[in-house]
Design a protein around this motif. Sequence first.
Motif, short mmCIF file in Angstrom:
data_model
loop_
_atom_site.label_atom_id
_atom_site.label_comp_id
_atom_site.label_asym_id
_atom_site.label_seq_id
_atom_site.Cartn_x
_atom_site.Cartn_y
_atom_site.Cartn_z
N GLN A 49 -6.85 -2.34 0.86
CA GLN A 49 -6.19 -3.14 1.76
C GLN A 49 -5.21 -4.15 1.41
O GLN A 49 -4.48 -5.01 2.29
CB GLN A 49 -7.10 -3.41 3.03
N ASP A 50 -5.40 -4.67 0.13
CA ASP A 50 -4.78 -5.78 -0.33
C ASP A 50 -3.09 -5.54 -0.52
O ASP A 50 -2.91 -4.50 -1.40
CB ASP A 50 -5.44 -6.41 -1.64
N ARG A 97 -9.43 -2.41 -3.92
CA ARG A 97 -8.90 -3.19 -2.67
C ARG A 97 -7.85 -2.59 -2.13
O ARG A 97 -6.81 -3.10 -2.24
CB ARG A 97 -8.74 -4.62 -3.14
N HIS A 135 -6.24 -10.70 2.15
CA HIS A 135 -5.82 -9.39 1.47
C HIS A 135 -4.63 -9.70 0.68
O HIS A 135 -3.68 -8.69 0.61
CB HIS A 135 -5.66 -8.43 2.87
N LEU A 147 0.79 -1.25 -0.07
CA LEU A 147 -0.10 -0.06 -0.10
C LEU A 147 0.70 1.37 -0.04
O LEU A 147 1.80 1.38 0.60
CB LEU A 147 -1.04 0.04 1.07
#
Length: 518
Positions: free
Chosen positions: A277-278, A275, A306, A220
């Motif tokens: 948080q993946d 997504r 995740h 991230l």
Amino acid sequence: MSEQTRLSERERIARSRGGPGATTTAPRLSASWRRSAHYGISLDSVNPMFTGGVDDSSLFYECGQEVLRGLHATLANEPVSLMLTDSEGLVLSRTCGERSLLRALDTVYLAPGFGYSERETGTTGLGLALADRAPSLVRADEHYCTALWGYTCAAVPVTDPATGELVGSVNLTTWARQSDKLLLALAQMAAGNTAALMLARGRGRTPRPASRGEVFRVRLPRAGDDPPPPELSGAWQASLAQVEAALAEDRAVAVVGEPGVGKTALLAAAHRSMRPQDRVLTARPPEPTDAQAWLALWSPELGKEHTSVIVGRVDALPSWTAAELARIFETVGGEADNHRARRPFAVTAQEPARIPEALIGLFGSVVEVPALRHRLDDVLPLAGYFGRQARGRTVRFTSAAAHALTSYHWPGNVAQLREVIRTAVSRADVVDARHLPEEVFSGANHRLTRLEAVERDEIVGCLAEPGTTVAEAAAKLGISRATLYRRIAQYGIRTAGRRLRTAAPCPPDTPANSSAKE
């Protein structure tokens, strides 16, 4: 006859004749037999398609033929047929000094103009080499079709040393009763020499780094990271919306497009949006000999929370690796019904037709990313983004530089633009046309030789000097103005801020040091 019945009959014949079916069959050979049965290949006759003509103008053909002619000269008294095929298994050439072997090969259509891929003739040396992208030796009764049991074939795939693209194979075929101990080694030597000769004559290109099956994890964005790429054109946004829709519905997606167009970047942007948080894990294709370790290294990640997985360039995967990858996706990814998966996965390829057959049925969506030349509105936003990445601060472009960037056709797509900008901003914070590499000013519609590229760069360098006229550039280069105009037209050279005529305004014999001004 069903696939399983056909395979069982093939194994029964092998056992009855003492073939490899009577013992443990090598995994690659066994997998090829299963594919041959699935394709519906005949057990007793070969019926390849005839195209009627071959491409004898490629660099691969030129270099391969030269290598095989030299090898043939050393094997003049040996019953060996030396062949080149293209990447689809089409036989391009055949060199052999023994007439009886040539006549026999004609009876099974192993001749120029006929397709001999695994899909058309079943398990053969050249078909297996192209399918698995690895050197292959198929002896006598290891062929799927019994009509080929009289031959032993060794084949080695050849890849373009600059791009890594599969361009064809070198195939050596002899009688089954001949010794095969050196056959594969000779094929490997010929393939290696062909690739080396392609590189030497490859118009100044540098070889790509060999892939070792690297695995990358993209995490991230953190505070202080570069901001995401800018809002781009409608064509890019449409492709992005399709991928986001697939992720929202948990559908596996394949993204296709030309090399360097930004397929993985599109997938990464969609994952960041849908997504956030993946973790996004991207796997690149391995060398064929590393495929088993490559699968074992990253495939456990599919089951983790995740974590999203992108497998890049699946069209470069060996056939058995693609089949194993499909099995892993179906097993770990969750339910296969309606192409739905517990955690969606994604792949990239150059075009839908090149996605391995074992994988194509797993995708609920196939999304195309347009080439950069079809979305030139993206050039300047991307140039600013890449400049900021390279310099750590905002970079400006003069109108002349902006015109040059948006007028170029970008055959290497976004990847080429990124390298051009990195080169330019290493010279200045305000990028002018003189900071851009010479390639940006050429609209040549063919690939230049090394000497042509050097000549083009010299011409562009002279014309890019402020205030320089065509006559002055010709004098500096030591050629006439007429010759310089012809070279400008030949290479499609443009110079920012100057409109160049492509016909000489003076007779061909006008001396280079003419005082006339343009």
